[in-house]
Design a protein around this motif. Structure first.
Motif, short mmCIF file in Angstrom:
data_model
loop_
_atom_site.label_atom_id
_atom_site.label_comp_id
_atom_site.label_asym_id
_atom_site.label_seq_id
_atom_site.Cartn_x
_atom_site.Cartn_y
_atom_site.Cartn_z
N ARG A 145 -5.54 1.35 -3.36
CA ARG A 145 -5.92 1.73 -4.77
C ARG A 145 -5.27 0.27 -5.39
O ARG A 145 -6.12 -0.01 -6.30
CB ARG A 145 -4.97 2.90 -5.16
CG ARG A 145 -5.21 3.02 -6.54
CD ARG A 145 -3.85 2.61 -7.37
NE ARG A 145 -4.34 2.73 -8.94
CZ ARG A 145 -3.82 2.06 -9.81
NH1 ARG A 145 -3.16 1.03 -9.58
NH2 ARG A 145 -3.92 2.39 -11.03
N ASP A 146 -4.32 -0.25 -5.08
CA ASP A 146 -3.88 -1.33 -5.84
C ASP A 146 -4.79 -2.60 -5.74
O ASP A 146 -4.99 -3.37 -6.90
CB ASP A 146 -2.26 -1.67 -5.86
CG ASP A 146 -1.30 -0.75 -6.36
OD1 ASP A 146 -2.01 0.22 -7.07
OD2 ASP A 146 -0.19 -0.77 -6.03
N GLN A 147 -5.31 -2.81 -4.53
CA GLN A 147 -6.05 -3.70 -4.25
C GLN A 147 -7.41 -3.70 -4.86
O GLN A 147 -7.89 -4.71 -5.47
CB GLN A 147 -6.40 -4.04 -2.77
CG GLN A 147 -5.15 -4.41 -1.96
CD GLN A 147 -5.64 -4.23 -0.52
OE1 GLN A 147 -5.94 -3.49 0.01
NE2 GLN A 147 -5.08 -5.67 0.27
N TYR A 199 -7.88 -2.15 -7.75
CA TYR A 199 -7.70 -2.18 -9.32
C TYR A 199 -7.50 -3.58 -9.75
O TYR A 199 -8.10 -4.06 -10.52
CB TYR A 199 -6.07 -1.32 -9.48
CG TYR A 199 -5.72 -1.59 -10.98
CD1 TYR A 199 -5.79 -0.60 -11.79
CD2 TYR A 199 -4.99 -2.86 -11.59
CE1 TYR A 199 -5.35 -0.56 -13.08
CE2 TYR A 199 -4.67 -2.76 -12.92
CZ TYR A 199 -4.90 -1.53 -13.75
OH TYR A 199 -4.51 -1.73 -14.90
N GLN A 200 -6.48 -4.46 -8.82
CA GLN A 200 -6.48 -5.92 -9.08
C GLN A 200 -7.77 -6.54 -8.99
O GLN A 200 -8.09 -7.69 -9.85
CB GLN A 200 -5.52 -6.51 -8.12
CG GLN A 200 -4.06 -6.23 -8.22
CD GLN A 200 -3.49 -6.37 -9.62
OE1 GLN A 200 -3.99 -7.24 -10.24
NE2 GLN A 200 -2.71 -5.25 -10.22
#
Length: 232
Positions: A177-179, A181-182
């Motif tokens: 998820r963070d990948q 998002y970034q």
């Protein structure tokens, strides 16, 4: 968006199918349970309103996150129905009220997906491109009656809806998820998501006399999207 118009002194009417969301609205707002793509429900709401200065056609769903060959026709139709037909029905039933008054502002919510193609978001992107075509036509058709039409194209907006998109896209692409998002944030020149109030404040501006000669325009509120294909 309702909060921004309320603060600007407008009488706010809201329609939604989410009863819990309607229950959270301030007691001073006029809230009606109605589906954006339900013409009978929309006809009833606009008949009850009677007079209208500003229309914000803001209903939408994210639709499926999948490769085009994996998108079910049922999911395609559901996404297009809410995002495109909902905007059409709102404009259809708002137009007579505004033409009679000789003024009005229609603000349709498109998306940066209506400016760029987005991988794995075919139904949503198609619907949001079509919303812009609808807006351009409304601006030409209704301009002689003093009615303006514009489209706002939000980028990635912080909140539960975008969070669901991030999780689905992460699963589809084998990423975290963070990948994802970034990747979205890095795809803007301002390196950030936008907030709901950024979009709401633009809508209030477009409804105001300060924008009295602004019509037929596509205005992105997205921190300047550069790359619509988020990568880690």
């Amino acid at each position: 968006m309702g909060e921004a118009f309320d603060a600007a002194g407008y009488e706010v009417w809201v329609t939604d199918l989410d009863r819990a969301a309607l229950a959270r609205c301030p007691a001073t707002w006029q809230c009606r349970e109605a589906g954006a793509a339900d013409e009978e429900a929309m006809r009833g709401v606009f008949a009850e309103i009677g007079a209208l200065d500003v229309l914000c056609a803001n209903a939408g769903i994210a639709g499926p996150t999948a490769r085009v060959e994996d998108v079910a026709l049922e999911d395609w139709r559901a996404c297009v129905s809410v995002n495109l037909e909902g905007a059409f029905l709102a404009a259809k039933h708002a137009a007579p009220l505004m033409k009679q008054a000789g003024q009005g502002a229609m603000i349709l919510t498109s998306s940066t997906a209506g400016i760029f193609g987005y991988p794995n978001r075919a139904p949503y992107a198609a619907a949001k491109w079509a919303v812009i075509g609808l807006m351009k036509t409304l601006a030409m058709e209704l301009g002689p009656f003093g009615v303006r039409a514009n489209a706002i194209c939000p980028g990635a907006v912080e909140g539960p809806r975008m969070e669901a998109v991030l999780l689905r896209e992460a699963a589809a692409k084998g990423m975290t998820r963070d990948q994802v998002y970034q990747g979205y944030a890095a795809g803007t020149s301002m390196r950030s998501f936008v907030e709901a109030r950024d979009v709401a404040e633009m809508a209030v501006f477009l409804a105001s006399d300060a924008a009295r000669r602004v019509s037929g325009q596509v205005i992105a509120v997205d921190g300047h999207t550069e790359n619509p294909d988020p990568k880690p």
